[in-house]
Design an enzyme around this catalytic site. Structure first.
Site, mmCIF file in Angstrom:
data_model
loop_
_atom_site.group_PDB
_atom_site.id
_atom_site.type_symbol
_atom_site.label_atom_id
_atom_site.label_comp_id
_atom_site.label_asym_id
_atom_site.label_seq_id
_atom_site.Cartn_x
_atom_site.Cartn_y
_atom_site.Cartn_z
ATOM 1 N N HIS A 243 0.839 -1.204 0.000
ATOM 2 C CA HIS A 243 0.000 0.000 0.000
ATOM 3 C C HIS A 243 0.870 1.249 0.000
ATOM 4 O O HIS A 243 0.700 2.155 -0.810
ATOM 5 C CB HIS A 243 -0.907 -0.014 1.243
ATOM 6 C CG HIS A 243 -1.738 1.206 1.419
ATOM 7 N ND1 HIS A 243 -3.099 1.224 1.200
ATOM 8 C CD2 HIS A 243 -1.407 2.472 1.793
ATOM 9 C CE1 HIS A 243 -3.567 2.441 1.430
ATOM 10 N NE2 HIS A 243 -2.562 3.216 1.795
ATOM 11 N N GLU A 244 1.847 1.270 0.900
ATOM 12 C CA GLU A 244 2.679 2.466 1.048
ATOM 13 C C GLU A 244 3.585 2.675 -0.153
ATOM 14 O O GLU A 244 3.700 3.796 -0.669
ATOM 15 C CB GLU A 244 3.517 2.369 2.327
ATOM 16 C CG GLU A 244 2.682 2.433 3.589
ATOM 17 C CD GLU A 244 1.705 3.610 3.591
ATOM 18 O OE1 GLU A 244 0.599 3.427 4.097
ATOM 19 O OE2 GLU A 244 2.027 4.687 3.051
ATOM 20 N N HIS B 76 1.800 4.170 -3.008
ATOM 21 C CA HIS B 76 1.670 5.630 -2.921
ATOM 22 C C HIS B 76 2.848 6.294 -3.653
ATOM 23 O O HIS B 76 2.669 7.308 -4.343
ATOM 24 C CB HIS B 76 1.638 6.108 -1.466
ATOM 25 C CG HIS B 76 0.288 6.050 -0.819
ATOM 26 N ND1 HIS B 76 -0.856 6.528 -1.415
ATOM 27 C CD2 HIS B 76 -0.084 5.570 0.393
ATOM 28 C CE1 HIS B 76 -1.891 6.352 -0.594
ATOM 29 N NE2 HIS B 76 -1.460 5.776 0.506
ATOM 30 N N TYR C 105 -4.105 14.235 -3.172
ATOM 31 C CA TYR C 105 -4.539 13.506 -1.980
ATOM 32 C C TYR C 105 -5.688 14.220 -1.256
ATOM 33 O O TYR C 105 -5.602 14.580 -0.076
ATOM 34 C CB TYR C 105 -3.358 13.300 -1.029
ATOM 35 C CG TYR C 105 -3.508 12.117 -0.111
ATOM 36 C CD1 TYR C 105 -3.547 12.278 1.267
ATOM 37 C CD2 TYR C 105 -3.595 10.821 -0.608
ATOM 38 C CE1 TYR C 105 -3.677 11.187 2.130
ATOM 39 C CE2 TYR C 105 -3.720 9.727 0.236
ATOM 40 C CZ TYR C 105 -3.759 9.920 1.604
ATOM 41 O OH TYR C 105 -3.867 8.833 2.444
ATOM 42 N N GLU D 90 -5.921 6.408 -2.522
ATOM 43 C CA GLU D 90 -6.012 5.398 -1.458
ATOM 44 C C GLU D 90 -6.436 4.044 -2.012
ATOM 45 O O GLU D 90 -5.871 2.995 -1.670
ATOM 46 C CB GLU D 90 -7.008 5.833 -0.375
ATOM 47 C CG GLU D 90 -6.365 6.626 0.715
ATOM 48 C CD GLU D 90 -5.256 5.837 1.385
ATOM 49 O OE1 GLU D 90 -5.503 4.700 1.847
ATOM 50 O OE2 GLU D 90 -4.113 6.333 1.420
ATOM 51 N N ASP E 61 -10.031 14.164 7.149
ATOM 52 C CA ASP E 61 -9.194 13.199 6.417
ATOM 53 C C ASP E 61 -9.079 13.544 4.933
ATOM 54 O O ASP E 61 -9.305 12.701 4.040
ATOM 55 C CB ASP E 61 -9.774 11.778 6.581
ATOM 56 C CG ASP E 61 -8.859 10.690 6.009
ATOM 57 O OD1 ASP E 61 -7.635 10.879 5.992
ATOM 58 O OD2 ASP E 61 -9.398 9.645 5.573
ATOM 59 N N HIS F 7 -9.819 8.029 3.222
ATOM 60 C CA HIS F 7 -9.800 6.654 3.722
ATOM 61 C C HIS F 7 -11.205 6.103 3.921
ATOM 62 O O HIS F 7 -11.370 4.956 4.314
ATOM 63 C CB HIS F 7 -9.035 6.579 5.053
ATOM 64 C CG HIS F 7 -7.567 6.831 4.933
ATOM 65 N ND1 HIS F 7 -6.999 8.066 5.151
ATOM 66 C CD2 HIS F 7 -6.555 6.008 4.584
ATOM 67 C CE1 HIS F 7 -5.701 7.979 4.960
ATOM 68 N NE2 HIS F 7 -5.391 6.754 4.620
#
Ligand SMILES: O=C(NO)[C@]12CC[C@H](CC1)C2
Ligand SMILES: [Ca+2]
Ligand SMILES: [Zn+2]
Length: 304
Positions: free
Chosen positions: A145-146, A149, A160, A169, A224, A229
């Site tokens: 996931h990271e 990004h 974002y 996301e 957020d 998310h």
């Protein structure tokens, strides 16, 4: 005498033993893997519970990284290698920049830190507080996931916030599932270690963890970054419907082509539908089974 050493071994966050590519220099072994790209390396460091980055290299005297305190380091290093291999072998992409950039990870960031992030230059992982999370590098889907990004940042550049942010996301969760194929869950291996069977997010049923799974349930909020998310549940559901119908090997080619050729910083959910359809048409033909599966998935989540 400096040696590349792929005979290293380590114990990960879940207590599992795995091989490590390490580097030997002056009597010390480093989590420094030069076996991948011709240029960059994969290096893992520790912040030793401080917030100063990048921290010092994770080291060991005998190339067996089996101390409890080294488990987060072991998994950050090993899973970064798995994700590097995935993008190279499946998509012919050489690291997140496609030019062999070094993949740097720092673990033991801060104290009881229940998060992980790409800071624009490197991966950063907390140890968790042991209740909400255990060390976050212990999950392949989180590492994927990271690092996704980072790929998104260098390709589509999805802003974002709001729909482009929720898409950002969702792309990271979707590649998390492409790597961690055992289920359609995100974070299950490190989330609430004392509570079995739950996860941070579900792509097959976003509602399980409070996310919308249809455009009619889009959450308008300033929290957020516009609910990135939360609203990611909608494209996540479309991804689940696509993957479950077409299989990972077809779906991942469509998603990677959409991400690298068609999506752009301000793309919204409708743009995602058209980008994925354009990619499917390029790869399999307009009106193909694959094309129709993508169209159906996005129609089912209310994005036409
Ligand atoms: O969704 C995320 N970041 O955007 C998470 C939050 C907890 C896991 C590590 C990072 C996934
Ligand atoms: Ca998972
Ligand atoms: Zn994320």
């Amino acid at each position: 005498y400096n040696a590349v050493n792929d005979a290293g071994s380590g114990v990960g966050v879940l207590g599992d033993t795995k091989p490590l590519n390490t580097y030997f220099s002056s009597g010390t072994y480093y989590l420094y893997d030069t076996t991948k790209a011709m240029t960059g390396v994969i290096e893992t460091r520790t912040a030793a519970n401080s917030t100063s980055l990048p921290g010092n290299y994770s080291v060991d005297p005998d190339n067996n990284f089996n101390a409890t305190s080294q488990r987060a380091d072991v998994d950050a290093h090993y899973y970064a290698g798995v994700v590097y291999d995935y993008f190279k072998n499946t998509h012919n992409r050489n690291s997140f920049d496609n030019r062999g950039a070094t993949i740097r990870s720092t673990v033991h960031y801060s104290r009881n830190y229940n998060n992980a992030f790409w800071n624009g230059s490197q991966m950063v992982y907390g140890d968790g507080d042991g209740t909400t999370f255990r060390a976050l590098s212990g999950a392949l889907d989180v590492v994927a996931h990271e690092l996704t990004h980072a790929v998104t940042e260098r390709t589509a550049g999805l802003e974002y916030q709001n729909q482009s942010g929720a898409l950002n996301e969702s792309i990271s969760d979707t590649f998390g599932v492409f790597l961690d194929k055992k289920n359609y869950l995100i974070g299950e291996d490190v989330y609430t270690p004392n509570k079995p069977g739950d996860a941070l997010r579900s792509l097959s049923d976003p509602g399980l963890y409070g996310q919308p799974d249809h455009m009619s349930k889009y959450v308008n909020t300033t929290a957020d970054n516009g609910g990135v998310h939360t609203n990611s549940g909608i494209p996540n559901k479309a991804a689940y419907l696509t993957i479950s119908k077409l299989g990972t090997s077809v779906a991942e080619k469509i998603y990677y082509r959409a991400l690298t050729v068609y999506l752009s910083p301000k793309s919204n959910f409708k743009d995602a539908r058209s980008s994925l359809l354009a990619a499917a048409a390029d790869l399999y033909g307009s009106g193909s089974t694959q094309y129709n599966a993508v169209a159906s998935a996005w129609t089912q989540v209310g994005v036409n």
